[in-house]
Design an enzyme around this catalytic site. Structure first.
Site, short mmCIF file in Angstrom:
data_model
loop_
_atom_site.label_atom_id
_atom_site.label_comp_id
_atom_site.label_asym_id
_atom_site.label_seq_id
_atom_site.Cartn_x
_atom_site.Cartn_y
_atom_site.Cartn_z
N TYR A 161 -2.57 -0.46 9.92
CA TYR A 161 -2.55 -0.84 8.77
C TYR A 161 -1.64 -0.42 8.00
CZ TYR A 161 -4.25 -1.23 3.93
OH TYR A 161 -4.21 -1.56 2.44
N SER B 185 1.01 -1.27 0.00
CA SER B 185 0.02 -0.09 -0.22
C SER B 185 0.92 1.26 -0.16
CB SER B 185 -0.82 0.21 1.18
OG SER B 185 -1.61 1.32 1.35
#
Ligand code: NAP
Length: 245
Positions: free
Chosen positions: A158, A145
């Site tokens: 995350y 990501s």
């Protein structure tokens, strides 16, 4: 795509009951791959499998990999289906509680997000290494990501998990290079899925690429004749590109 770029390649995609994993699975099946879908809900997986090209060639595995024994359950189920693995994609992931500052981040959520997004890809790769070693020009793909290279307020565990995935990618790539097992990471960029909608509820999803749109880089990395390893690639750079080239 007219040429079958992944003819008879055996490809396990974690977290492919929906979202990016399922979109990539659809494109892989269209390119001749034998895809093994994975998720936790058998009914959902059965429906997802029916959407793939040549469904008789495809299969699915149910396993909750956010548990200490989950990776072993997944690996044993895989080995009952196939003895070798050509392509392993780690797409299973969770966002955790969105937009919570670290000062208030719940410890239980921290543990869950770190386990599913980082520890599970490590354990699943380790458990499937014997099958990858039997594979044909094997390729492992981690899903990273943008917040895995640059921390951002509110992205909590995350973001930290994806920094870990970048490190995991580099260590596995370096350790497996001599055996000819390629290991790379892909940052999908914002993609039209449930996870993205949970992170950005105000966003119009139709402005985002679909999981199928971002699949070309995955196809290219999965091909038997691609040579790169230890890289971190941006799926957005590949949207609309022909992975045959
Ligand atoms: N969408 C984006 O914009 C975006 C951007 C950057 C990175 N990513 C990354 O891309 C990957 C896929 O994301 P997505 O957007 O496709 O998410 P998604 O639509 O929420 O799909 C997540 C997948 O993970 C599976 N999963 C969740 N918990 C699991 C568990 N405990 N055990 C087994 N499987 C589990 C889900 O299956 P079940 O719930 O059916 O079990 C589902 O198939 C993730 O790693 C995410 O971090 C996404």
């Amino acid at each position: 795509m007219s040429i079958e770029l992944l003819s008879d390649r055996i490809c396990l995609i974690t977290g492919s009951s929906r979202g990016i994993g399922l979109g990539v699975a659809r494109v892989f099946a269209e390119n001749g791959a034998s895809v093994i879908l994975h998720g936790r809900d058998e009914n959902v997986l059965r429906q997802s499998l029916a959407e793939l090209s040549e469904p008789q060639k495809q299969s699915y595995i149910t396993a909750d990999i956010n548990t200490p024994e989950g990776a072993g359950v997944l690996a044993r189920a895989f080995l009952r289906l196939h003895e070798k693995l050509d392509v392993l994609i780690h797409s299973a992931g969770i966002l955790g509680p969105p937009m919570i500052p670290l000062a208030e981040y719940p410890a239980e959520s921290w543990k869950d997000v770190l386990h599913l997004n980082l520890t599970a890809p490590f354990l699943v790769t380790q458990a499937l290494l014997p099958a990858l070693r039997k594979g044909d020009h094997p390729s492992v793909i981690f899903v990273s990501s943008g917040v895995g290279y640059k921390g951002r307020a509110g992205w909590g565990a995350y973001s930290v998990s994806k920094f870990g995935v970048e490190g995991l990618n580099q260590v596995w790539a370096d350790e497996l290079e001599a055996e000819g097992i390629r290991v790379n990471a892909v940052n999908p960029g914002g993609t039209r899925t449930q996870m993205r909608a949970a992170a950005y509820p105000q966003e119009d999803p139709t402005t985002l690429p679909t999981p199928e749109d971002i699949a070309p880089v995955f196809v290219w990395l999965a091909r038997a004749d691609t040579a790169v390893s230890g890289q971190s690639l941006e799926a957005r750079d590949w949207v609309g590109r022909d992975p045959a080239i």
